[in-house]
Scaffold this active site. Structure first.
Site, PDB file in Angstrom:
ATOM      1  N   SER A 220       0.853  -1.191   0.000  1.00 53.69           N
ATOM      2  CA  SER A 220       0.000   0.000   0.000  1.00 53.69           C
ATOM      3  C   SER A 220       0.884   1.234   0.000  1.00 53.69           C
ATOM      4  O   SER A 220       1.836   1.337   0.771  1.00 53.69           O
ATOM      5  CB  SER A 220      -0.937  -0.013   1.214  1.00 53.69           C
ATOM      6  OG  SER A 220      -0.218  -0.156   2.421  1.00 53.69           O
ATOM      7  N   GLY A 222      -0.429   4.582  -0.007  1.00 57.94           N
ATOM      8  CA  GLY A 222      -1.196   5.771   0.342  1.00 57.94           C
ATOM      9  C   GLY A 222      -1.804   6.428  -0.881  1.00 57.94           C
ATOM     10  O   GLY A 222      -2.456   5.772  -1.702  1.00 57.94           O
ATOM     11  N   ALA A 223      -1.559   7.725  -1.034  1.00 58.44           N
ATOM     12  CA  ALA A 223      -2.116   8.467  -2.170  1.00 58.44           C
ATOM     13  C   ALA A 223      -1.557   8.003  -3.504  1.00 58.44           C
ATOM     14  O   ALA A 223      -2.125   8.315  -4.560  1.00 58.44           O
ATOM     15  CB  ALA A 223      -1.854   9.955  -1.989  1.00 58.44           C
ATOM     16  N   GLY A 225      -1.457   4.903  -4.479  1.00 64.03           N
ATOM     17  CA  GLY A 225      -2.099   3.664  -4.887  1.00 64.03           C
ATOM     18  C   GLY A 225      -1.525   2.446  -4.196  1.00 64.03           C
ATOM     19  O   GLY A 225      -1.146   2.475  -3.025  1.00 64.03           O
ATOM     20  N   GLY A 251      -5.512   0.879   5.048  1.00 66.99           N
ATOM     21  CA  GLY A 251      -4.691  -0.236   4.590  1.00 66.99           C
ATOM     22  C   GLY A 251      -5.296  -1.585   4.935  1.00 66.99           C
ATOM     23  O   GLY A 251      -5.155  -2.559   4.175  1.00 66.99           O
ATOM     24  N   ASP A 252      -5.980  -1.654   6.074  1.00 63.51           N
ATOM     25  CA  ASP A 252      -6.658  -2.895   6.460  1.00 63.51           C
ATOM     26  C   ASP A 252      -7.814  -3.196   5.517  1.00 63.51           C
ATOM     27  O   ASP A 252      -8.050  -4.355   5.145  1.00 63.51           O
ATOM     28  CB  ASP A 252      -7.168  -2.786   7.897  1.00 63.51           C
ATOM     29  CG  ASP A 252      -6.082  -2.353   8.858  1.00 63.51           C
ATOM     30  OD1 ASP A 252      -4.920  -2.738   8.653  1.00 63.51           O
ATOM     31  OD2 ASP A 252      -6.406  -1.621   9.813  1.00 63.51           O
TER      32      ASP A 252
END
Length: 314
Positions: A220, A222-223, A225, A251-252
């Protein structure tokens, strides 16, 4: 069925502020309380989208009682192992642009007998399941080798394991070769022991782990992708979120969406796209609230097998 194990669950209070000013009196605009911990968030997201799940967790003290009450209110099936210590309480302070400041307690001290009971409960619950998903930090008293031992035990029982953790337990678990790991950008860099400033660096690191017998690596970003890598290739997927409210648990939810798609027979690209869709939908919701089908359906995702390798990660 996807079974989750959360060794260090929490009661999560999310408090919204117009602005955080250190050392000043803070007046909240709203607050909410949710059952928390990475594995519990995965189960909550799966349950909200009608994917069979069971959450395994330790629970003790008044906070543990509140935690199980919150799970029941969310209709999340669970199996709680009673412990003497109280479950932790975590606080997330959220600002209007989605910036989140988290204050996490360490968790209760667990005895060797309690650790053994939790381990056995997870293995028993996962018998016949599609996946056992072990997530999050380890509370005091739980050995750093806990996740590694879990992976080895599951391999002997022919159970698929996904690991999402950080710090010293992560490399020990990775060496045991779980079928899936889901680090974020920083956790992957720590795992491989070098900075990963570009998308291409992340791809190289993930491919190295796949070559070292981890079937699938989902990262993951974040912004920026998410990336998925396995022996068949790689996929990048992303979604634009113009109205972020909270990144807690996103993220979960990404991991939950990925596994949801996998259980339904989706390939790597379909699973990464679904994971990004669930994660982006979560960012649009307050606190650690998990997305429902309507929230997920509103997210548009783009994906490619040929991402810009020179792109610098923000």
């Amino acid at each position: 069925m996807i079974v989750t194990l959360t060794p260090n669950p929490s009661v999560d209070r999310t408090i919204a502020f117009d602005r955080i000013r250190r050392g000043a009196v803070q007046r909240a605009t709203s607050s909410r309380i949710d059952p928390g911990g990475k594995g519990i968030n995965v189960s909550r997201a799966l349950q909200a989208n009608r994917t069979p799940t069971l959450a395994v967790l330790p629970a003790g003290g008044p906070e543990g009682h509140l935690l199980t009450e919150l799970l029941e209110s969310a209709h999340v099936p669970y199996r709680a192992v009673e412990i003497a210590g109280a479950a932790r309480m975590n606080i997330a302070a959220v600002e209007p642009d989605g910036t989140t400041t988290k204050l996490n307690e360490p968790g209760p001290q667990m005895s060797a007998a309690e650790v053994s009971a939790l381990f056995d409960a997870a293995i028993t619950a996962a018998d016949g399941a599609d996946w056992l998903v072990a997530c999050g930090s380890l509370p005091p008293g739980v050995p750093e080798s806990f996740y590694a031992e879990l992976v080895l035990r599951c391999a002997a029982a022919d159970l698929k394991v996904a690991i999402d953790t950080s710090g010293s337990p992560f490399p020990l678990a990775a060496v045991a070769h779980p079928q899936l790991i889901k680090p974020n950008h920083e956790e992957l860099a720590e795992l491989v022991g070098r900075p990963l400033p570009r998308i291409g660096d992340v791809v190289d690191a993930a491919r190295g782990l796949v070559a070292d017998s981890i079937e699938t690596v989902v990262v993951s970003l974040g912004a920026d992708g998410a990336l998925g890598v396995d022996a068949s290739g790689l996929v990048w997927a992303g979604a634009t979120v113009d109205d972020p409210l909270s990144t807690v648990g996103a993220g979960d939810c990404l991991l939950a969406g990925f596994l949801h798609a996998r259980v339904l027979g989706g390939d790597l690209e379909a699973a990464v796209r679904e994971g990004v869709r669930w994660g982006a939908a979560a960012v649009r919701l307050p606190g650690s609230q998990v997305p429902a089908p309507a929230d997920i359906a509103a997210v548009e995702v783009t994906s490619t097998n040929s991402p810009e390798l020179d792109r610098v990660i923000s």
